[in-house]
Design a protein around this motif. Structure first.
Motif, PDB file in Angstrom:
ATOM      1  N   UNK A  33      78.939  15.589  58.019  1.00  0.00           N
ATOM      2  CA  UNK A  33      77.550  16.055  58.382  1.00  0.00           C
ATOM      3  C   UNK A  33      77.327  17.101  57.254  1.00  0.00           C
ATOM      4  N   UNK A  34      76.247  17.150  56.977  1.00  0.00           N
ATOM      5  CA  UNK A  34      75.897  18.188  55.819  1.00  0.00           C
ATOM      6  C   UNK A  34      76.007  19.760  56.268  1.00  0.00           C
ATOM      7  N   UNK A  35      76.276  20.634  55.428  1.00  0.00           N
ATOM      8  CA  UNK A  35      75.777  22.049  55.711  1.00  0.00           C
ATOM      9  C   UNK A  35      75.018  22.663  54.685  1.00  0.00           C
ATOM     10  N   UNK A  36      74.590  23.957  54.611  1.00  0.00           N
ATOM     11  CA  UNK A  36      73.684  24.401  53.915  1.00  0.00           C
ATOM     12  C   UNK A  36      74.068  24.347  52.503  1.00  0.00           C
ATOM     13  N   UNK A  37      75.401  24.528  52.032  1.00  0.00           N
ATOM     14  CA  UNK A  37      75.517  24.139  50.422  1.00  0.00           C
ATOM     15  C   UNK A  37      75.436  22.819  50.132  1.00  0.00           C
TER      16      UNK A  37
ATOM     17  N   UNK B 253      78.837   4.953  54.330  1.00  0.00           N
ATOM     18  CA  UNK B 253      79.039   5.437  55.630  1.00  0.00           C
ATOM     19  C   UNK B 253      77.910   4.772  56.265  1.00  0.00           C
ATOM     20  N   UNK B 254      77.960   3.687  57.150  1.00  0.00           N
ATOM     21  CA  UNK B 254      76.849   2.795  57.606  1.00  0.00           C
ATOM     22  C   UNK B 254      76.180   3.656  58.709  1.00  0.00           C
ATOM     23  N   UNK B 255      76.964   4.673  59.332  1.00  0.00           N
ATOM     24  CA  UNK B 255      76.149   5.275  60.503  1.00  0.00           C
ATOM     25  C   UNK B 255      75.018   6.392  60.177  1.00  0.00           C
ATOM     26  N   UNK B 256      75.139   6.822  58.727  1.00  0.00           N
ATOM     27  CA  UNK B 256      74.068   7.725  58.242  1.00  0.00           C
ATOM     28  C   UNK B 256      72.816   7.226  58.045  1.00  0.00           C
ATOM     29  N   UNK B 257      71.837   7.734  58.776  1.00  0.00           N
ATOM     30  CA  UNK B 257      70.375   7.251  58.622  1.00  0.00           C
ATOM     31  C   UNK B 257      69.784   7.283  57.073  1.00  0.00           C
ATOM     32  N   UNK B 258      69.030   6.154  56.793  1.00  0.00           N
ATOM     33  CA  UNK B 258      68.858   5.997  55.306  1.00  0.00           C
ATOM     34  C   UNK B 258      67.611   7.052  54.986  1.00  0.00           C
ATOM     35  N   UNK B 259      66.855   7.758  55.892  1.00  0.00           N
ATOM     36  CA  UNK B 259      65.924   8.623  55.420  1.00  0.00           C
ATOM     37  C   UNK B 259      65.919   9.670  56.318  1.00  0.00           C
ATOM     38  N   UNK B 260      65.246  10.993  56.079  1.00  0.00           N
ATOM     39  CA  UNK B 260      65.049  11.900  57.116  1.00  0.00           C
ATOM     40  C   UNK B 260      66.294  12.747  57.108  1.00  0.00           C
ATOM     41  N   UNK B 261      66.569  13.540  58.253  1.00  0.00           N
ATOM     42  CA  UNK B 261      67.648  14.235  58.351  1.00  0.00           C
ATOM     43  C   UNK B 261      68.862  13.413  58.902  1.00  0.00           C
TER      44      UNK B 261
ATOM     45  N   UNK C 141      85.879   8.691  72.698  1.00  0.00           N
ATOM     46  CA  UNK C 141      84.743   9.719  72.900  1.00  0.00           C
ATOM     47  C   UNK C 141      83.656   9.449  72.024  1.00  0.00           C
ATOM     48  N   UNK C 142      82.449   9.783  72.484  1.00  0.00           N
ATOM     49  CA  UNK C 142      81.228   9.435  71.422  1.00  0.00           C
ATOM     50  C   UNK C 142      81.169  10.674  70.852  1.00  0.00           C
ATOM     51  N   UNK C 143      80.768  10.507  69.564  1.00  0.00           N
ATOM     52  CA  UNK C 143      80.706  11.378  68.548  1.00  0.00           C
ATOM     53  C   UNK C 143      78.890  11.408  68.162  1.00  0.00           C
ATOM     54  N   UNK C 144      78.496  12.652  68.162  1.00  0.00           N
ATOM     55  CA  UNK C 144      76.928  12.939  67.855  1.00  0.00           C
ATOM     56  C   UNK C 144      76.840  13.803  66.592  1.00  0.00           C
ATOM     57  N   UNK C 145      76.500  13.558  65.376  1.00  0.00           N
ATOM     58  CA  UNK C 145      76.421  14.317  64.390  1.00  0.00           C
ATOM     59  C   UNK C 145      74.849  14.955  64.221  1.00  0.00           C
ATOM     60  N   UNK C 146      74.749  16.166  64.239  1.00  0.00           N
ATOM     61  CA  UNK C 146      73.248  16.524  64.129  1.00  0.00           C
ATOM     62  C   UNK C 146      73.358  17.512  62.786  1.00  0.00           C
ATOM     63  N   UNK C 147      72.233  17.200  62.020  1.00  0.00           N
ATOM     64  CA  UNK C 147      71.937  17.707  60.849  1.00  0.00           C
ATOM     65  C   UNK C 147      71.110  18.957  60.977  1.00  0.00           C
ATOM     66  N   UNK C 148      71.761  19.976  60.822  1.00  0.00           N
ATOM     67  CA  UNK C 148      71.042  21.594  60.930  1.00  0.00           C
ATOM     68  C   UNK C 148      70.737  22.316  59.750  1.00  0.00           C
ATOM     69  N   UNK C 149      70.618  21.435  58.296  1.00  0.00           N
ATOM     70  CA  UNK C 149      70.267  21.944  57.396  1.00  0.00           C
ATOM     71  C   UNK C 149      68.976  22.013  57.061  1.00  0.00           C
ATOM     72  N   UNK C 150      68.611  23.169  56.315  1.00  0.00           N
ATOM     73  CA  UNK C 150      67.160  23.446  55.954  1.00  0.00           C
ATOM     74  C   UNK C 150      67.361  23.491  54.376  1.00  0.00           C
ATOM     75  N   UNK C 151      66.674  22.409  53.930  1.00  0.00           N
ATOM     76  CA  UNK C 151      66.683  22.371  52.480  1.00  0.00           C
ATOM     77  C   UNK C 151      66.037  23.526  51.785  1.00  0.00           C
ATOM     78  N   UNK C 152      66.808  24.072  50.857  1.00  0.00           N
ATOM     79  CA  UNK C 152      66.425  25.248  50.293  1.00  0.00           C
ATOM     80  C   UNK C 152      66.625  26.602  50.821  1.00  0.00           C
ATOM     81  N   UNK C 153      67.167  26.481  51.999  1.00  0.00           N
ATOM     82  CA  UNK C 153      67.614  27.672  52.829  1.00  0.00           C
ATOM     83  C   UNK C 153      69.187  27.574  53.230  1.00  0.00           C
ATOM     84  N   UNK C 154      69.583  28.742  53.946  1.00  0.00           N
ATOM     85  CA  UNK C 154      70.999  28.727  54.338  1.00  0.00           C
ATOM     86  C   UNK C 154      71.070  28.771  55.798  1.00  0.00           C
TER      87      UNK C 154
END
Length: 264
Positions: free
Chosen positions: A77-81, A94-102, A112-125
């Motif tokens: 998953x991405x982080x603020x950097x 990595x086919x699990x990543x969506x092609x658009x949006x967060x 174990x089920x894994x949920x990735x949640x993208x909490x990044x805000x482009x341009x901010x930390x």
């Protein structure tokens, strides 16, 4: 099931140091080698954000090269950097990543089920998940309320007490908690961002933060404290799930220490 969690590698272009002082690239190489050397091999590796430092394509090319040495599959998953679009392009296979949006996703191929949640805000930390993302999370969690589930989230949604970290935390933790607490099968929320190991009871489950493979941010609780880090100790987390015992998380510190000694 054994899951390794790496975080906050802050990889730079080849030959460039993190903040001009720390060889974060070599540190990630060491971390991958440490995972490879574990007596019990993990089934999966989770990488919880800030894979690179400036979101540049050459940084992603290098981090991909390093991570390819992992002996098992890995999820990111991405982080603020990170730069969301460069990140998406770098991990296009990595086919699990969506092609658009967060970059929210669910991988249900393991015990174990894994949920990735993208909490990044482009341009901010700081971290945030908008209403559409929370709706997606609620719907995804509701699809199975029995299977043990882990949520990957870069920004911890709580106050750490370290002033220079809390300036760019996940601020609206209550809205996220309202979704998570409705799911009785969330074993833990796994975060990065803070370059330290922290544990907190939250939303009917537990949040665990992972140390950085690069640097450790110093523990300073005074309101007047100024930003401060050290070149280590470095580490990562191992999460062991058992159908009878549930989930337990272990801190793994990397380095050379005296021993082993014949006592426990």
């Amino acid at each position: 099931m054994l899951i390794a969690q790496l975080s906050d590698a802050h990889v730079r272009p080849r030959g460039v140091l993190y903040h001009d002082v720390v060889d974060s690239n070599a540190a990630l190489v060491d971390a991958v080698a440490h995972v490879r050397g574990l007596e019990s091999r993990p089934d999966l590796v989770l990488v919880t954000g800030d894979l690179v430092d400036h979101g540049q394509p050459d940084e992603y090319a290098h981090v991909r090269e390093i991570l390819e040495a992992l002996p098992v599959p890995y999820l990111v998953i991405p982080g603020n950097h990170d730069d969301r679009e460069n990140f998406r392009r770098a991990f296009a296979d990595h086919d699990y990543l969506p092609r658009g949006g967060p970059l929210h996703y669910c991988v249900d191929d393991h015990r174990v089920r894994i949920i990735g949640l993208d909490s990044t805000v482009p341009g901010h930390h700081h971290g945030h998940v908008d209403g559409a993302g929370l709706d997606w999370l609620a719907a995804t969690l509701a699809q199975d309320t029995a299977k043990p589930t882990l949520i990957m989230l870069h920004h911890p949604p709580f106050v750490s007490g370290i002033p220079y970290l809390d300036e760019y935390r996940y601020f609206d933790g209550a809205s996220l908690a309202a979704v998570v607490e409705r799911a009785p099968n969330v074993e833990a929320v796994l975060c990065g961002h803070v370059h330290r190991s922290m544990v907190r009871r939250w939303a009917g489950t537990v949040i665990v933060t992972c140390p950085s493979t690069a640097t450790e941010i110093d523990l300073q609780l005074a309101e007047s404290a100024q930003s401060s880090s050290h070149d280590g100790p470095r580490g990562y987390l191992l999460h062991l799930w058992d159908e009878r015992e549930g989930m337990i998380s272990h801190l793994v510190q990397m380095g050379d220490f005296a021993g082993p000694y014949p006592f426990a």
